[in-house]
Write an enzyme that holds these catalytic residues in place. Structure first.
Site, PDB file in Angstrom:
ATOM      1  N   HIS A 157       0.915  -1.547   0.033  1.00 20.34           N
ATOM      2  CA  HIS A 157       0.268  -0.260  -0.562  1.00 20.34           C
ATOM      3  C   HIS A 157       0.836   1.292   0.007  1.00 20.34           C
ATOM      4  CE1 HIS A 157       1.263   0.228   4.233  1.00 20.34           C
ATOM      5  NE2 HIS A 157       0.763  -0.744   4.495  1.00 20.34           N
ATOM      6  N   GLY A 161       2.218   3.063   2.135  1.00 23.31           N
ATOM      7  CA  GLY A 161       3.180   3.012   2.812  1.00 23.31           C
ATOM      8  C   GLY A 161       4.447   2.436   2.892  1.00 23.31           C
ATOM      9  N   HIS A 162       3.980   1.028   2.134  1.00 18.86           N
ATOM     10  CA  HIS A 162       4.957   1.160   1.371  1.00 18.86           C
ATOM     11  C   HIS A 162       5.995   1.197   0.392  1.00 18.86           C
ATOM     12  CE1 HIS A 162       2.423  -2.938   2.996  1.00 18.86           C
ATOM     13  NE2 HIS A 162       3.775  -2.818   3.528  1.00 18.86           N
ATOM     14  N   LEU A 180      -2.446   3.178   7.286  1.00 20.87           N
ATOM     15  CA  LEU A 180      -2.579   2.234   6.471  1.00 20.87           C
ATOM     16  C   LEU A 180      -1.424   0.365   6.853  1.00 20.87           C
ATOM     17  CD1 LEU A 180      -1.259   3.726   3.043  1.00 20.87           C
ATOM     18  CD2 LEU A 180      -3.930   3.909   3.907  1.00 20.87           C
ATOM     19  N   SER A 181      -2.322  -0.015   7.067  1.00 22.49           N
ATOM     20  CA  SER A 181      -1.814  -1.759   7.261  1.00 22.49           C
ATOM     21  C   SER A 181      -2.753  -2.483   6.232  1.00 22.49           C
ATOM     22  CB  SER A 181      -2.649  -1.992   8.357  1.00 22.49           C
ATOM     23  OG  SER A 181      -2.544  -3.390   8.256  1.00 22.49           O
ATOM     24  N   SER A 182      -1.592  -3.356   5.214  1.00 23.74           N
ATOM     25  CA  SER A 182      -1.991  -4.401   4.876  1.00 23.74           C
ATOM     26  C   SER A 182      -3.585  -5.264   5.077  1.00 23.74           C
ATOM     27  CB  SER A 182      -1.090  -5.776   4.850  1.00 23.74           C
ATOM     28  OG  SER A 182      -0.011  -4.795   3.932  1.00 23.74           O
ATOM     29  N   ARG A 183      -3.322  -5.370   6.629  1.00 21.73           N
ATOM     30  CA  ARG A 183      -4.875  -6.305   7.613  1.00 21.73           C
ATOM     31  C   ARG A 183      -5.978  -5.156   6.781  1.00 21.73           C
ATOM     32  NH1 ARG A 183      -0.221  -7.815  10.929  1.00 21.73           N
ATOM     33  NH2 ARG A 183      -0.483 -10.099  10.630  1.00 21.73           N
ATOM     34  N   ASP A 222       5.447  -0.123  12.178  1.00 23.69           N
ATOM     35  CA  ASP A 222       5.819  -0.690  13.616  1.00 23.69           C
ATOM     36  C   ASP A 222       7.148  -0.275  14.276  1.00 23.69           C
ATOM     37  OD1 ASP A 222       3.938  -3.453  12.233  1.00 23.69           O
ATOM     38  OD2 ASP A 222       4.660  -2.562  10.647  1.00 23.69           O
ATOM     39  N   VAL A 268       1.896   6.357   7.379  1.00 22.97           N
ATOM     40  CA  VAL A 268       1.050   7.155   5.916  1.00 22.97           C
ATOM     41  C   VAL A 268      -0.448   7.065   6.771  1.00 22.97           C
ATOM     42  CG1 VAL A 268       0.388   6.528   3.437  1.00 22.97           C
ATOM     43  CG2 VAL A 268       3.084   6.442   4.785  1.00 22.97           C
TER      44      VAL A 268
HETATM   45  O1  PAF Z   1       7.076  -5.538   9.274  1.00 19.28           O
HETATM   46  C1  PAF Z   1       6.887  -6.064   7.983  1.00 19.28           C
HETATM   47  O2  PAF Z   1       6.213  -6.242   7.037  1.00 19.28           O
HETATM   48  C2  PAF Z   1       7.470  -7.505   8.062  1.00 19.28           C
HETATM   49  O3  PAF Z   1       7.280  -7.648   9.878  1.00 19.28           O
HETATM   50  C3  PAF Z   1       8.917  -7.339   7.927  1.00 19.28           C
HETATM   51  C4  PAF Z   1      10.082  -6.150   8.193  1.00 19.28           C
HETATM   52  C5  PAF Z   1       8.747  -7.510   6.658  1.00 19.28           C
HETATM   53  C6  PAF Z   1       9.756  -9.347   8.041  1.00 19.28           C
HETATM   54  O4  PAF Z   1       8.894 -10.183   8.076  1.00 19.28           O
END
Ligand code: PAF
Length: 291
Positions: A43, A45-46, A193-196, A159, A185
């Site tokens: 998303h 954020g990434h 934002l979170s993948s979940r 995180d 973000v």
């Molecule tokens: O934050 C994440 O998506 C995961 O914990 C990571 C850092 C890729 C490790 O699997």
């Protein structure tokens, strides 16, 4: 040095020899290496992490691997979204050079016996509610560091504890890697934002807003001069309860050690983990700061 954004598709490799070859070539060309470790389901954020890596580094590697060792037995490993094709398309517009997406078997051979155990700040908050989680995170990230040997690695502040622990691991194990922690973000309404977030029903999505709202409340209370952590946490919990969220923790902590704070008279992170239906979300905010 600023690198121009590139539109070409990143090279997708699943094999560690191919990864090492590409990274070695980039190094020979005098490029610095940036690593963005992810579990995919990308998303904005990434993408902001990829953009930061692109700005800083000559060659950007994004890893996509849903790491089984960081999930507990009753967590969402099986249903975690896996969207490699869409992820690769998203990264194409962000100047990423290479995606490394290994199989589980490639990352964990059948005889795998070595894990990274972290103590101190790894044992509280997420460490308390997800025993074994940071053992899995630290192990996979160290493996990725060894494979890619980046100059810089990028983690999101959502995180918070993970990012802090990665800084600790790099310092403790003398790894020559700079860990960059990038801002959270958020959606326009404040949800981090979170993948979940894709798991949330419309009603859960609405109720999940209480998480960022109560972090803002904490920030506002501190801005008004309130310092009693217990009273601030009580107000935050009441807001989460009102939205029928199931709280794992609401904590005000020292952002470096994660030790609990009693009086907010020093830099403090407010951190939350709560369940909205079956979905567990985390979020955090620095108190006494504006971003
Ligand atoms: O934050 C994440 O998506 C995961 O914990 C990571 C850092 C890729 C490790 O699997």
């Amino acid at each position: 040095m600023k690198a121009p954004a590139r539109e070409s598709s990143p090279l997708l490799v699943t094999d560690s020899d191919a990864l090492r070859k590409q990274v070695a070539r980039a190094r020979r060309d005098g490029k610095s290496i940036g690593l963005v470790p992810t579990m995919g389901a990308l998303h904005a954020g990434h993408l902001s992490l990829a953009d930061a890596a692109r700005r800083d580094c000559g060659f950007v590697v994004v890893t996509i691997f849903v790491n089984p060792t960081q999930f507990g037995p009753h967590e969402d490993f099986a249903r975690y979204p896996r969207t490699l094709e869409a992820d690769a398309q998203l990264l194409a517009g962000h100047g990423v050079d290479l995606i490394y997406a290994p199989s589980t078997e490639a990352m964990y051979r059948a005889q795998h016996a070595t894990y990274v155990m972290m103590e101190g700040p790894a044992l509280v908050l997420e460490g308390e509610f997800r025993p074994g989680h940071f053992r899995g995170v630290a192990t996979i990230v160290l493996k990725l560091f060894n494979l890619v040997q980046p100059d810089r690695a990028y983690f999101g502040r959502k995180d918070f504890q993970q990012a802090l622990l990665m800084r600790h691991m790099v310092a403790d194990l003398n790894l020559p890697i700079h860990v960059e922690i990038c801002p959270i973000v958020r959606e326009a309404d404040g949800l981090a934002l979170s993948s979940r977030n894709v798991y949330l029903s419309p009603d859960e999505r609405r109720r999940a807003l209480a998480i960022s709202q109560c972090l803002r409340l904490a920030r506002q209370l501190v801005a008004e001069g309130k310092t009693d952590a217990r009273a601030i946490v009580a107000r935050m919990r009441a807001m989460l309860d009102a939205a029928s969220l199931q709280i794992d923790y609401v904590a005000l902590a020292d952002p470096n050690t994660l030790a609990p704070i009693e009086q907010v008279t020093q830099p403090t992170v407010a951190a939350i983990a709560a369940r909205v239906g079956a979905t567990r979300l985390i979020d955090n905010m620095m108190l006494g700061e504006t971003d």
